[in-house]
Design a protein around this motif. Structure first.
Motif, PDB file in Angstrom:
ATOM      1  N   GLY A  49     -14.683  16.872  -1.875  1.00  0.00           N
ATOM      2  CA  GLY A  49     -13.587  17.795  -2.134  1.00  0.00           C
ATOM      3  C   GLY A  49     -12.242  17.144  -2.352  1.00  0.00           C
ATOM      4  O   GLY A  49     -11.201  17.817  -2.315  1.00  0.00           O
ATOM      5  N   GLY A  50     -12.243  15.852  -2.602  1.00  0.00           N
ATOM      6  CA  GLY A  50     -10.988  15.158  -2.845  1.00  0.00           C
ATOM      7  C   GLY A  50     -11.212  13.970  -3.749  1.00  0.00           C
ATOM      8  O   GLY A  50     -12.099  13.974  -4.610  1.00  0.00           O
ATOM      9  N   LEU A  51     -10.409  12.951  -3.571  1.00  0.00           N
ATOM     10  CA  LEU A  51     -10.511  11.749  -4.384  1.00  0.00           C
ATOM     11  C   LEU A  51     -10.644  10.527  -3.475  1.00  0.00           C
ATOM     12  O   LEU A  51      -9.910  10.391  -2.487  1.00  0.00           O
ATOM     13  CB  LEU A  51      -9.269  11.569  -5.250  1.00  0.00           C
ATOM     14  N   ARG A  52     -11.579   9.681  -3.787  1.00  0.00           N
ATOM     15  CA  ARG A  52     -11.672   8.377  -3.121  1.00  0.00           C
ATOM     16  C   ARG A  52     -10.934   7.363  -3.981  1.00  0.00           C
ATOM     17  O   ARG A  52     -11.138   7.314  -5.195  1.00  0.00           O
ATOM     18  CB  ARG A  52     -13.122   7.978  -2.940  1.00  0.00           C
ATOM     19  N   PHE A  53     -10.077   6.573  -3.367  1.00  0.00           N
ATOM     20  CA  PHE A  53      -9.285   5.614  -4.144  1.00  0.00           C
ATOM     21  C   PHE A  53      -9.571   4.187  -3.721  1.00  0.00           C
ATOM     22  O   PHE A  53      -9.931   3.904  -2.577  1.00  0.00           O
ATOM     23  CB  PHE A  53      -7.786   5.915  -4.038  1.00  0.00           C
ATOM     24  N   ASP A  54      -9.382   3.297  -4.686  1.00  0.00           N
ATOM     25  CA  ASP A  54      -9.575   1.864  -4.487  1.00  0.00           C
ATOM     26  C   ASP A  54      -8.465   1.161  -5.250  1.00  0.00           C
ATOM     27  O   ASP A  54      -8.444   1.174  -6.489  1.00  0.00           O
ATOM     28  CB  ASP A  54     -10.952   1.445  -5.003  1.00  0.00           C
ATOM     29  N   LEU A  55      -7.510   0.583  -4.526  1.00  0.00           N
ATOM     30  CA  LEU A  55      -6.351  -0.063  -5.132  1.00  0.00           C
ATOM     31  C   LEU A  55      -6.358  -1.547  -4.828  1.00  0.00           C
ATOM     32  O   LEU A  55      -6.632  -1.951  -3.690  1.00  0.00           O
ATOM     33  CB  LEU A  55      -5.046   0.545  -4.608  1.00  0.00           C
ATOM     34  N   ALA A  56      -6.024  -2.357  -5.817  1.00  0.00           N
ATOM     35  CA  ALA A  56      -5.911  -3.803  -5.620  1.00  0.00           C
ATOM     36  C   ALA A  56      -4.838  -4.344  -6.558  1.00  0.00           C
ATOM     37  O   ALA A  56      -4.707  -3.873  -7.692  1.00  0.00           O
ATOM     38  CB  ALA A  56      -7.241  -4.499  -5.875  1.00  0.00           C
ATOM     39  N   ALA A  57      -4.063  -5.311  -6.082  1.00  0.00           N
ATOM     40  CA  ALA A  57      -3.002  -5.903  -6.900  1.00  0.00           C
ATOM     41  C   ALA A  57      -2.511  -7.176  -6.231  1.00  0.00           C
ATOM     42  O   ALA A  57      -2.828  -7.462  -5.065  1.00  0.00           O
ATOM     43  CB  ALA A  57      -1.850  -4.922  -7.080  1.00  0.00           C
ATOM     44  N   ILE A  58      -1.748  -7.934  -6.981  1.00  0.00           N
ATOM     45  CA  ILE A  58      -1.031  -9.074  -6.433  1.00  0.00           C
ATOM     46  C   ILE A  58       0.436  -8.660  -6.348  1.00  0.00           C
ATOM     47  O   ILE A  58       1.064  -8.381  -7.371  1.00  0.00           O
ATOM     48  CB  ILE A  58      -1.187 -10.324  -7.312  1.00  0.00           C
ATOM     49  N   VAL A  59       0.965  -8.563  -5.121  1.00  0.00           N
ATOM     50  CA  VAL A  59       2.323  -8.093  -4.890  1.00  0.00           C
ATOM     51  C   VAL A  59       3.161  -9.243  -4.337  1.00  0.00           C
ATOM     52  O   VAL A  59       2.884  -9.767  -3.255  1.00  0.00           O
ATOM     53  CB  VAL A  59       2.340  -6.906  -3.902  1.00  0.00           C
ATOM     54  N   ASN A  60       4.153  -9.657  -5.095  1.00  0.00           N
ATOM     55  CA  ASN A  60       4.996 -10.799  -4.707  1.00  0.00           C
ATOM     56  C   ASN A  60       4.148 -12.013  -4.317  1.00  0.00           C
ATOM     57  O   ASN A  60       4.440 -12.714  -3.349  1.00  0.00           O
ATOM     58  CB  ASN A  60       5.928 -10.419  -3.563  1.00  0.00           C
ATOM     59  N   GLY A  61       3.077 -12.221  -5.057  1.00  0.00           N
ATOM     60  CA  GLY A  61       2.213 -13.367  -4.822  1.00  0.00           C
ATOM     61  C   GLY A  61       1.179 -13.178  -3.743  1.00  0.00           C
ATOM     62  O   GLY A  61       0.387 -14.090  -3.476  1.00  0.00           O
ATOM     63  N   ALA A  62       1.154 -12.001  -3.100  1.00  0.00           N
ATOM     64  CA  ALA A  62       0.190 -11.727  -2.037  1.00  0.00           C
ATOM     65  C   ALA A  62      -0.922 -10.827  -2.555  1.00  0.00           C
ATOM     66  O   ALA A  62      -0.683  -9.897  -3.330  1.00  0.00           O
ATOM     67  CB  ALA A  62       0.887 -11.061  -0.858  1.00  0.00           C
TER      68      ALA A  62
END
Length: 336
Positions: A49-62
Motif C-alpha cells: 500500500g505504499g512505496l519501497r525506496f532504495d537510494l544511493a549516492a556519493i555525497v561530498n565524497g562519502a
C-alpha cells in the motif's frame, strides 16, 4: 548550482491520498557551494500500500545509502527507515535499528531514532514543525571524526558526550546545550603542534540571546574558561570574559626546529565585547616563573616575570624581567 545529466521516469497512481506505483531517478552530478552529489540512484516500487525506496549516492565524497518505505494516508506520511549508512575512509555512521519517521499536519516526528558510529551512539527524539518544537539529541561517546566524512579538512578527533535540546517553536526556539568533547583535536591544532584537549560546553539560547560557558583543559595545567553571552540579531553583539592559565610549554613543539624550550605559565584575564564584525579586546597577561632556554645561542633566562596589556590588535609589554644563568638580568618593555 551545476546539474549533470538527469533521467527520471514515474508511474504513480492515487498520488493525492495514497501514493502507489513506480519511479526511477538517475543523476550524474549536482554541484553547489554546500553539497556535491554524484551518481545518484533512486528507485521506488509498490509495497504494501505504499512505496519501497532504495537510494544511493556519493555525497561530498562519502558513500551514502538509504532503504525503507513510504506510506501515505491523506495528509499523513510515514517513512519507515530500514537501513541508513554513510561512510568515507575509516569513518561511518549507520542506523542502529529500523525506525519510523512521521510527517503529519506540517510536523515531523522522530521516535528514538538511533545512529551508531565507531562505538558511539546518537539518539534523536521528539518533533518539529507546525505543532511546535520539542527535539532532543543525546550523544554517547559519539566520534567527532564523523564530521570529516563531509569535510576532510576539519580533521576532527575525539569523542563527544552530552545532549542538545530545543523547544517552543522553529521561529523562536529555546535551546540548551551540554557537551563534553574528550581528547579533542583538529587538523588546524595539529598543524600548530598543539596536543589534544578536553572541552566542556554549556549554553542556552532564547529568542536571539545566548549564554555560554566553555572550558578548555589540557596538559601541563592548561585551563581556560570563556563565559558570557551575546545576541544573534542583526547587531550580533558579544560580551565574553576569557580567564585562565596557559602553560608556555605548549609552544615547545612549534619551536622544536630551533631547539628553544619554554616553561612557566601565562595567566589571562580579558574581555571581548562589541559587534562580532569588529570585536573589542582588552585585558592583561601575567607571566610567572618563566624559563627560556635556547641551546643554539647558549641563552638561558630563569624566573622571568612580567605583565602585558592587550588592547584590540596591540600588545603593550609593561615589563618582562628575568635572570641569566650566567649572571646579570635582562628586561623587555615596548609594544607590538
Amino acid at each position: 548550482i551545476a546539474l549533470g545529466r538527469l533521467e527520471a521516469t514515474a508511474d504513480l497512481a492515487d498520488y493525492l491520498s495514497s501514493v502507489v506505483g513506480q519511479a526511477k531517478v538517475r543523476l550524474d552530478k549536482l554541484d553547489s557551494d554546500v553539497v556535491q552529489i554524484e551518481n545518484l540512484r533512486a528507485d521506488f516500487h509498490d509495497a504494501k500500500g505504499g512505496l519501497r525506496f532504495d537510494l544511493a549516492a556519493i555525497v561530498n565524497g562519502a558513500d551514502a545509502l538509504m532503504r525503507g518505505d513510504l506510506i501515505q494516508r491523506g495528509s499523513s506520511l510515514s517513512i519507515g527507515l530500514a537501513e541508513v549508512n554513510v561512510s568515507k575512509s575509516s569513518s561511518s555512521v549507520r542506523l542502529e535499528a529500523p525506525r519510523k519517521v512521521s510527517f503529519e499536519n506540517g510536523t515531523l516526528t522522530f521516535q528514538k531514532l538511533g545512529l551508531v558510529s565507531d562505538g558511539g551512539r546518537a539518539v534523536v527524539s521528539g518533533f518539529a514543525g507546525r505543532r511546535g518544537l520539542a527535539l532532543k539529541i543525546g550523544l554517547t561517546r559519539f566520534p567527532a571524526a564523523l564530521a570529516n566524512v563531509f569535510r576532510d579538512e576539519l580533521g576532527l578527533r575525539g569523542t563527544i558526550d552530552g545532549s542538545i535540546a530545543a523547544k517552543r517553536s522553529l521561529l523562536k526556539p529555546v535551546a540548551a546545550v551540554s557537551l563534553d568533547w574528550h581528547n579533542a583535536s583538529a587538523a588546524a591544532w595539529k598543524e600548530a603542534s598543539l596536543p589534544p584537549v578536553s572541552i566542556s560546553l554549556k549554553g542556552e539560547l532564547q529568542d536571539d540571546k545566548f549564554e555560554n560557558n566553555l572550558t578548555v583543559r589540557g596538559v601541563d595545567g592548561l585551563n581556560v574558561r570563556i563565559a558570557g553571552g551575546g545576541t544573534l540579531s542583526n547587531a550580533q553583539m558579544l560580551s565574553q570574559r576569557v580567564t585562565g592559565e596557559v602553560p608556555l610549554s605548549l609552544a615547545n613543539s612549534a619551536l622544536a626546529t630551533r631547539g628553544t624550550r619554554l616553561s612557566g605559565k601565562a595567566t589571562l584575564v580579558s574581555v571581548v565585547s562589541g559587534n562580532t564584525a569588529a570585536p573589542e579586546l582588552s585585558g592583561t597577561v601575567t607571566f610567572s616563573a618563566v624559563t627560556v632556554a635556547e641551546p643554539a645561542s647558549g641563552l638561558r633566562l630563569n624566573n622571568v616575570n612580567g605583565v602585558a596589556q592587550l588592547k584590540d590588535d596591540s600588545i603593550l609589554i609593561e615589563e618582562l624581567r628575568g635572570q641569566s644563568d650566567k649572571g646579570g638580568s635582562a628586561s623587555l618593555t615596548g609594544s607590538i
